[in-house]
Scaffold this active site. Structure first.
Site, PDB file in Angstrom:
ATOM      1  N   HIS A  44       0.790  -1.190   0.162  1.00 13.12           N
ATOM      2  CA  HIS A  44       0.287   0.190   0.127  1.00 13.12           C
ATOM      3  C   HIS A  44       0.787   1.318   0.114  1.00 13.12           C
ATOM      4  O   HIS A  44       1.738   0.721   0.800  1.00 13.12           O
ATOM      5  CB  HIS A  44      -0.975  -0.018   1.148  1.00 13.12           C
ATOM      6  CG  HIS A  44      -0.940  -0.122   2.077  1.00 13.12           C
ATOM      7  ND1 HIS A  44      -0.120  -1.589   2.985  1.00 13.12           N
ATOM      8  CD2 HIS A  44       0.324   0.335   3.528  1.00 13.12           C
ATOM      9  CE1 HIS A  44       0.720  -1.333   4.249  1.00 13.12           C
ATOM     10  NE2 HIS A  44       0.445  -0.509   4.830  1.00 13.12           N
TER      11      HIS A  44
ATOM     12  N   HIS B 293       1.166   4.927   1.301  1.00 15.84           N
ATOM     13  CA  HIS B 293       0.295   6.637   1.633  1.00 15.84           C
ATOM     14  C   HIS B 293       0.425   7.713   1.202  1.00 15.84           C
ATOM     15  O   HIS B 293       1.432   8.210   0.521  1.00 15.84           O
ATOM     16  CB  HIS B 293       1.344   6.183   2.800  1.00 15.84           C
ATOM     17  CG  HIS B 293       1.243   5.431   3.856  1.00 15.84           C
ATOM     18  ND1 HIS B 293       0.632   5.462   5.038  1.00 15.84           N
ATOM     19  CD2 HIS B 293       1.713   4.011   4.101  1.00 15.84           C
ATOM     20  CE1 HIS B 293       0.828   3.612   5.550  1.00 15.84           C
ATOM     21  NE2 HIS B 293       1.558   3.380   5.374  1.00 15.84           N
TER      22      HIS B 293
HETATM   23  P1  5GP Z   1       1.123   0.042   7.398  1.00 13.94           P
HETATM   24  O1  5GP Z   1       1.744   0.820   8.719  1.00 13.94           O
HETATM   25  O2  5GP Z   1       0.796  -0.905   7.068  1.00 13.94           O
HETATM   26  O3  5GP Z   1       2.455   0.729   6.276  1.00 13.94           O
HETATM   27  O4  5GP Z   1       0.042   0.876   7.042  1.00 13.94           O
HETATM   28  C1  5GP Z   1      -0.693   0.786   7.420  1.00 13.94           C
HETATM   29  C2  5GP Z   1      -2.038   1.186   7.937  1.00 13.94           C
HETATM   30  O5  5GP Z   1      -3.127   1.370   7.038  1.00 13.94           O
HETATM   31  C3  5GP Z   1      -2.491   2.579   8.891  1.00 13.94           C
HETATM   32  O6  5GP Z   1      -1.763   3.416   8.306  1.00 13.94           O
HETATM   33  C4  5GP Z   1      -3.291   1.928   9.315  1.00 13.94           C
HETATM   34  O7  5GP Z   1      -4.261   3.170   9.982  1.00 13.94           O
HETATM   35  C5  5GP Z   1      -4.316   1.853   8.574  1.00 13.94           C
HETATM   36  N1  5GP Z   1      -5.475   0.835   7.904  1.00 13.94           N
HETATM   37  C6  5GP Z   1      -4.931  -0.501   8.873  1.00 13.94           C
HETATM   38  N2  5GP Z   1      -6.334  -1.080   8.957  1.00 13.94           N
HETATM   39  C7  5GP Z   1      -6.989  -0.352   8.432  1.00 13.94           C
HETATM   40  C8  5GP Z   1      -8.548  -0.313   8.667  1.00 13.94           C
HETATM   41  O8  5GP Z   1      -9.309  -1.624   8.646  1.00 13.94           O
HETATM   42  N3  5GP Z   1      -9.222   0.302   6.978  1.00 13.94           N
HETATM   43  C9  5GP Z   1      -8.525   1.448   6.508  1.00 13.94           C
HETATM   44  N4  5GP Z   1      -9.593   2.213   5.550  1.00 13.94           N
HETATM   45  N5  5GP Z   1      -7.184   1.147   7.155  1.00 13.94           N
HETATM   46  C10 5GP Z   1      -6.494   0.848   8.033  1.00 13.94           C
END
Ligand code: 5GP
Length: 139
Positions: free
Chosen positions: A98, A100
């Site tokens: 993903h 950001h």
């Molecule tokens: P990572 O730390 O893996 O780069 O970011 C994961 C992101 O996914 C975090 O910013 C978190 O807030 C978001 N996130 C986690 N679970 C969910 C969800 O169920 N729905 C949405 N819309 N975002 C999520």
């Protein structure tokens, strides 16, 4: 096992979807770092960027390219930080690639991507040459 993002793709859990096409989807982050914080993902589940096939990578970048100005305009941002946490050690929590898109505002108190580093290395010219050559041969 299906990631939470695959469940969003399947419509099994709700999300504020802001864009969708055949192979990619974008939705608001549930815990936004700023207003408009958006995640862009390939619909198929790949854990890391390294696992994404070339054609999907192109589609993913096309969606990022489209969404960056759309997000900035929507929240009247001055800029955006656009980044992937690529792997657990880099802070990736959801094992589904993903991107950001984080809107940034003058004086928001945040830092640049350079702020993610812990101790920075002191590399000599020979080491830099060697690293560059290794990357070049792997590219
Ligand atoms: P990572 O730390 O893996 O780069 O970011 C994961 C992101 O996914 C975090 O910013 C978190 O807030 C978001 N996130 C986690 N679970 C969910 C969800 O169920 N729905 C949405 N819309 N975002 C999520």
């Amino acid at each position: 096992m299906s990631t939470i993002f695959s469940q969003i793709v399947a419509g099994e859990i709700p999300a504020r979807v802001v864009y969708e096409d055949e192979r990619t989807i974008a939705f608001l982050d549930a815990n936004p770092l700023s207003p408009g914080h958006t995640l862009v993902i390939p619909k198929d589940e790949y854990e890391r960027l390294n696992d994404v096939p070339d054609d999907v990578a192109s589609d993913l970048y096309a969606t990022i390219h489209r969404l960056v100005p759309a997000v900035e305009e929507a929240v009247d941002a001055d800029a955006t930080t656009v980044a992937f946490n690529n792997g657990e050690e880099a802070g990736q929590e959801v094992p589904h690639v993903h991107c950001h898109i984080i809107p940034r505002f003058e004086g928001d108190g945040g830092g640049p991507i350079h702020a993610i580093a812990g101790e920075t290395p002191d590399l000599g010219d020979d080491e830099l040459d060697e690293i560059a050559a290794d990357i070049e041969s792997n590219a």
